[in-house]
Design an enzyme around this catalytic site. Sequence first.
Site, mmCIF file in Angstrom:
data_model
loop_
_atom_site.group_PDB
_atom_site.id
_atom_site.type_symbol
_atom_site.label_atom_id
_atom_site.label_comp_id
_atom_site.label_asym_id
_atom_site.label_seq_id
_atom_site.Cartn_x
_atom_site.Cartn_y
_atom_site.Cartn_z
ATOM 1 N NE ARG A 1 -19.790 2.712 23.207
ATOM 2 C CZ ARG A 1 -19.084 2.921 21.937
ATOM 3 N NH1 ARG A 1 -20.225 2.884 21.556
ATOM 4 N NH2 ARG A 1 -18.329 2.756 21.050
ATOM 5 C CE LYS B 1 4.473 1.878 8.050
ATOM 6 N NZ LYS B 1 3.942 0.341 8.873
ATOM 7 C CD GLU C 1 -2.611 -1.457 3.864
ATOM 8 O OE1 GLU C 1 -2.647 -2.544 5.146
ATOM 9 O OE2 GLU C 1 -3.959 -1.407 3.459
ATOM 10 C CG HIS D 1 -0.593 6.232 6.171
ATOM 11 N ND1 HIS D 1 -0.144 6.626 7.547
ATOM 12 C CD2 HIS D 1 -1.439 4.799 6.955
ATOM 13 C CE1 HIS D 1 -1.209 6.096 8.170
ATOM 14 N NE2 HIS D 1 -1.994 5.378 7.597
ATOM 15 C CE LYS E 1 -7.459 -1.466 3.726
ATOM 16 N NZ LYS E 1 -6.183 -1.125 4.706
ATOM 17 C CE LYS F 1 1.809 -4.428 5.531
ATOM 18 N NZ LYS F 1 0.822 -3.703 5.924
HETATM 19 C C1 BG6 Z 1 -3.743 2.305 9.076
HETATM 20 C C2 BG6 Z 1 -5.335 2.071 7.918
HETATM 21 O O1 BG6 Z 1 -3.459 3.458 9.377
HETATM 22 O O2 BG6 Z 1 -2.229 1.830 7.903
HETATM 23 C C3 BG6 Z 1 -5.687 0.444 7.543
HETATM 24 O O3 BG6 Z 1 -6.326 2.147 8.522
HETATM 25 C C4 BG6 Z 1 -4.005 0.019 6.567
HETATM 26 O O4 BG6 Z 1 -6.611 0.906 6.321
HETATM 27 C C5 BG6 Z 1 -2.935 0.628 7.894
HETATM 28 O O5 BG6 Z 1 -4.487 -0.853 6.917
HETATM 29 C C6 BG6 Z 1 -1.554 0.102 7.083
HETATM 30 O O6 BG6 Z 1 -0.093 -0.050 8.458
HETATM 31 P P1 BG6 Z 1 0.517 -0.692 8.177
HETATM 32 O O7 BG6 Z 1 1.291 -0.298 8.829
HETATM 33 O O8 BG6 Z 1 0.588 -2.253 8.722
HETATM 34 O O9 BG6 Z 1 1.369 -0.870 6.999
#
Ligand code: BG6
Length: 514
Positions: free
Chosen positions: A67, A207, A241, A265, A364, A369
């Site tokens: 946009r 990955k 995370e 995932h 989250k 991580k």
């Molecule tokens: C994304 C999600 O698909 O994957 C996010 O929408 C998440 O919420 C992210 O943080 C995590 O990806 P990675 O590669 O950092 O583990």
Amino acid sequence: MSEPAPGITRFEARRPQTGGAEPPQPCVMVIFGASGDLTRRELVPSLFELALQGLLPDPFAVVGYARRDIGDEGFRSAMRDAVREHGSFDEDTWKRLESCLFYVSGNFDDGPDGAYATLKDRVEEVRTAHGVPDNVFFHLATPPGFFTNIVERLEACGLARSDGGWRRLVVEKPFGSDRASSRALDGHIRAVFDEEQVYRIDHFLGKETVQNMLVFRFANPSFEPIWNRNYVDHVQITVAEDIGIGTRGSFYEETGVVRDMVQNHLLQLLCMVAIEPPGRFDAAALRDETVKVLQAAQLSPFDPEHDAVRGQYGPGTGKKGSVRGYREEENVDPSSPVPTYGALRLTLDNWRWAGVPFYLRTGKRLQRKLTEVSIQFRPTPHLMFPTGRDNPECHLLTFRLQPHEGILQQFVAKEPGPSLTLRPVTMNFGYAEAFGIEEPPRAYAWLLLDVMEGDQRLFARADWIYEAWSIVDRLVGHWEDHQPRDFPNYAAGTWGPAEGDRLLAREGRAWRAV
Ligand code: BG6
């Protein structure tokens, strides 16, 4: 890493190319949502990484569409900042890539005669100027609500068809919000594009360690014979995370942890562990097998009350000090019932896995991580050594996706000394030591290259998406019908709600200590 012995195959560093993929073909990439976060954080930095490695096709061009009225120069300068911020930078490579970037501004729901007609003309002009054949792929990096609109407009303005070249469509997640809506979305897409043209992207599949799970299992003879219910006690999949939801409050309020992470995932990781060996490493064989894993999960009984735990973070501690709770985040309802943590116990009803629990958890604002898949093997049937009991932690194989990607095998060894003392030790394969790379390449880079090569192996097929939704619909539906009474139920910076630990503890197990 030492030279391989004569007669031993040196695998191609990128990944084994045995499935008939073509080399990346000269093409134009059209990015819808070109001023958005994904383009800045992943797409253009990935193109830059490919350019650095000499892997981008030549000629190649990008036309961004969004946009904001920023023009070619505005787009280039924003992308330059993005590339500098998200990876290593090289001026010469950037100059070459920059000369291939173009921009058209327009609304996603403009009529086909408005901005879409301008887009079509621009793509033609760029193609002609750069000598690119009529190969175009469209990357939908917009909020999912626009997917249908864009696909319809592409058809109406004539960009979706080509006489001599190809058209491909890359769709970001979430693909629908339940089984019914994913089928409806597919209906719209398939009215314009065939399944062979559609690339439903899940960056986890790009990955390195995820692909290495397949290589580890199917290129080495030693583990496959014990990869089943006779030897495996259970499997743990953790995608933790430490970050919160950042500026994505509105998106997350609609999505929640299950739609954001589990439906895609985590279920993809489950498939990589549980899949039967495909006969060939091609898209059809591989994807047939992953669909069967999800079908086996669906056959198995699942009681959302008993087999799942949800959580939402409250205020607590992040990496840099105090952080607010989910309900205090921007664009979040102060009494939001949306979960930011989910843990599930799934089983697969098939010969290989009957009775083996798969525990999945993600959240989250957890302590740190950590993304890994651990296979916990059963203890030895009889321990002849007099010293102590068998320790289950000793029979563990872990695929670590982040941080420090690699594969770790724990086993028991004798501690040096006069007495027979048994100790768990770890054999560690890391990319840094084995291949001399600190950071594995970006998952998105490999996946974009796959699109240019016409290789669908690492993209979800429509039936996989439907099956994945069927699994999580049972859970999401139940949670939406039964509002949580204890939210927030974990403090930011912890490992999630205590209930998440009890899911395993009641069966005499525990999440792997990390
Ligand atoms: C994304 C999600 O698909 O994957 C996010 O929408 C998440 O919420 C992210 O943080 C995590 O990806 P990675 O590669 O950092 O583990």
